[in-house]
Enzyme design. Structure first.
Site, PDB file in Angstrom:
ATOM      1  N   THR A  18      14.025   1.903  -9.266  1.00 53.86           N
ATOM      2  CA  THR A  18      14.882   1.791 -10.450  1.00 53.86           C
ATOM      3  C   THR A  18      14.157   2.289 -11.696  1.00 53.86           C
ATOM      4  O   THR A  18      14.800   2.623 -12.682  1.00 53.86           O
ATOM      5  CB  THR A  18      15.295   0.324 -10.660  1.00 53.86           C
ATOM      6  OG1 THR A  18      14.144  -0.495 -10.453  1.00 53.86           O
ATOM      7  CG2 THR A  18      16.374  -0.105  -9.691  1.00 53.86           C
ATOM      8  N   ASP A  34       4.177   1.237 -12.297  1.00 59.23           N
ATOM      9  CA  ASP A  34       2.843   0.900 -11.793  1.00 59.23           C
ATOM     10  C   ASP A  34       1.814   0.839 -12.924  1.00 59.23           C
ATOM     11  O   ASP A  34       1.027  -0.101 -13.024  1.00 59.23           O
ATOM     12  CB  ASP A  34       2.397   1.925 -10.743  1.00 59.23           C
ATOM     13  CG  ASP A  34       3.395   2.058  -9.611  1.00 59.23           C
ATOM     14  OD1 ASP A  34       4.312   1.221  -9.523  1.00 59.23           O
ATOM     15  OD2 ASP A  34       3.272   3.008  -8.812  1.00 59.23           O
TER      16      ASP A  34
HETATM   17  C1  GLA Z   1       6.039   4.239  -6.649  1.00 56.37           C
HETATM   18  C2  GLA Z   1       6.145   4.839  -8.049  1.00 56.37           C
HETATM   19  C3  GLA Z   1       6.835   3.869  -9.008  1.00 56.37           C
HETATM   20  C4  GLA Z   1       8.156   3.369  -8.425  1.00 56.37           C
HETATM   21  C5  GLA Z   1       7.957   2.879  -6.989  1.00 56.37           C
HETATM   22  C6  GLA Z   1       9.239   2.502  -6.329  1.00 56.37           C
HETATM   23  O1  GLA Z   1       5.172   3.150  -6.668  1.00 56.37           O
HETATM   24  O2  GLA Z   1       4.871   5.157  -8.565  1.00 56.37           O
HETATM   25  O3  GLA Z   1       7.026   4.483 -10.259  1.00 56.37           O
HETATM   26  O4  GLA Z   1       9.147   4.344  -8.502  1.00 56.37           O
HETATM   27  O5  GLA Z   1       7.317   3.839  -6.189  1.00 56.37           O
HETATM   28  O6  GLA Z   1       9.825   1.405  -6.931  1.00 56.37           O
END
Ligand code: GLA
Length: 386
Positions: free
Chosen positions: A38, A173
């Site tokens: 999302t 993240d």
């Molecule tokens: C990875 C990406 C995040 C996010 C997740 C899924 O970790 O780095 O930005 O999109 O996948 O939620």
């Protein structure tokens, strides 16, 4: 973790010399509780920062280079500090460091020659943000005494990943690693980039189970999903020009316009729109200490990723189904980008031992792989260690 000057000089094969204690910075990994994929759709996410973290120690050096040693991999990489601004990716772990240094340089922070020593506790390829924690810890180490706005730091590290490494990720993240809160999850609104702390009920533990598989599909499928979401937005905009992202589409509105969206982007959009609602509902259920509702939302989220977003895999589905059948497990779902990595589970304290035992024997029996377990306690975000 304490890195001494002598450990640093050993790491750099005695070439590194410093009288003073190196500075050391810590940036945590994260586990996302709910709100998957999302973030790049301007939606809601609910991660917790982990105690498991990446540590970067730094000391100035006279050799003109930015030299980096990974104690996990026992490898060194180096770049002329003055030329980092135009460095090119080399498709390995050093790219996270070079990309971060490059973004700092481009934002006007001069990169001085120095030695960096990296040690990470965040398992790689497990969907717990080993790369974001490396970027954030590196950025703090390179900044040293210089201050930076926290949101700028998260954005800059995201750019290192999207522009240099080439992974078109959202901001979750890096944001979680920077803003993590001890004792609480953080609900991030990826549209206005604000967050609020969400306390979790005391009578449930968050356990990440590492499937120890990482299917190759991961990064190409991620790009495809980003493109399919954009396709869905473009189709919806033809009927409703006010929509800028899937965040602007409520479930009711989606029901009215979904026939204008081609089948695959329609499924992707349905996941994102229902998932945003689940994040808000999960936070409310957590505040009300309603464990069974939290568990229901976990399972609904997994179902949506399995069937609508199609980012799960056999191993993750098996771990979720097995967990859901164990007494005292309130809910389970895959977490992170997908195609392997971890599931996240809500487990009552009394059920912890049985949970480990039953999951291990079932998973070993089916896939001949021993899963790894991480008890996840919400930890503070990145900062200086000493
Ligand atoms: C990875 C990406 C995040 C996010 C997740 C899924 O970790 O780095 O930005 O999109 O996948 O939620």
């Amino acid at each position: 973790m304490v890195v001494t000057a002598s450990a640093l000089s050993e790491a750099f094969l005695q070439q590194f010399q410093t009288e003073r204690q190196p500075d050391c910075f810590r940036a945590p990994g994260r586990v996302n509780l709910i709100g998957e994929h999302t973030d790049y759709n301007q939606g809601l996410v609910l991660p917790i920062a982990l105690e498991m973290a990446c540590y970067v120690a730094v000391a100035p050096a006279p050799h003109g280079n930015l030299r980096v040693y990974s104690s996990n991999l026992k490898q060194t990489r180096e770049w002329p500090a003055a030329r980092l601004v135009s460095a090119l990716p080399e498709r390995d772990w050093g790219d996270y460091v070079a990309g971060t240094a490059q973004q700092l340089a481009r934002a006007g922070y001069e990169i001085a020659p120095g030695d960096l020593y990296i040690r990470s506790e965040v398992p790689e390829g497990a969907g717990l943000s080993s790369s974001a924690s490396l970027e954030v810890a590196t950025a703090l180490a390179l900044l040293g005494e210089r201050s930076i706005d926290k949101l700028e730091l998260a954005k800059l590290c995201r750019r290192a990943e999207s522009q240099f490494v080439g992974m078109p990720c959202g901001i979750m993240d890096q944001y979680a690693s920077v803003f993590g809160q001890e004792g609480a999850a953080i609900q991030i609104d990826c549209r206005n980039l604000e967050y609020r702390a969400v306390k979790l009920p005391a009578d449930v533990r968050i356990i990440a189970v590492n499937s120890r598989v990482k299917h190759e599909l991961g990064s190409s499928a991620y790009r495809e999903r980003v493109a399919e979401c954009n396709e869905a937005v473009a189709a919806i905009r033809k009927v409703n020009g006010a929509v800028e992202s899937l965040r602007d589409v409520s479930l009711d509105c989606f029901k009215q316009v979904q026939d204008y969206v081609p089948p695959t982007p329609r499924k992707r959009a349905r996941h994102i729109i229902t998932e945003n609602a689940r994040v808000a509902e999960f936070s409310a259920a957590a505040a009300a200490c309603d464990l069974s509702e939290m568990g229901r939302l976990f399972l609904a989220s997994h179902w949506s990723m399995q069937h609508d977003y199609q980012i799960s895999c056999e191993e993750l589905d098996f771990l979720v189904e097995t967990a859901a059948a164990i007494e005292g497990v309130e809910g389970a779902r895959m977490t992170g980008g997908g195609f392997g990595g971890c599931t996240v589970n809500l487990v009552r304290p009394f059920a912890l031992d049985g949970f480990r035992r039953k999951i291990t024997s079932a998973y070993e029996g089916r896939f001949q792989i021993t899963p790894l377990f991480y008890e996840c306690t919400p930890a503070r975000g990145a900062g200086r260690l000493y």
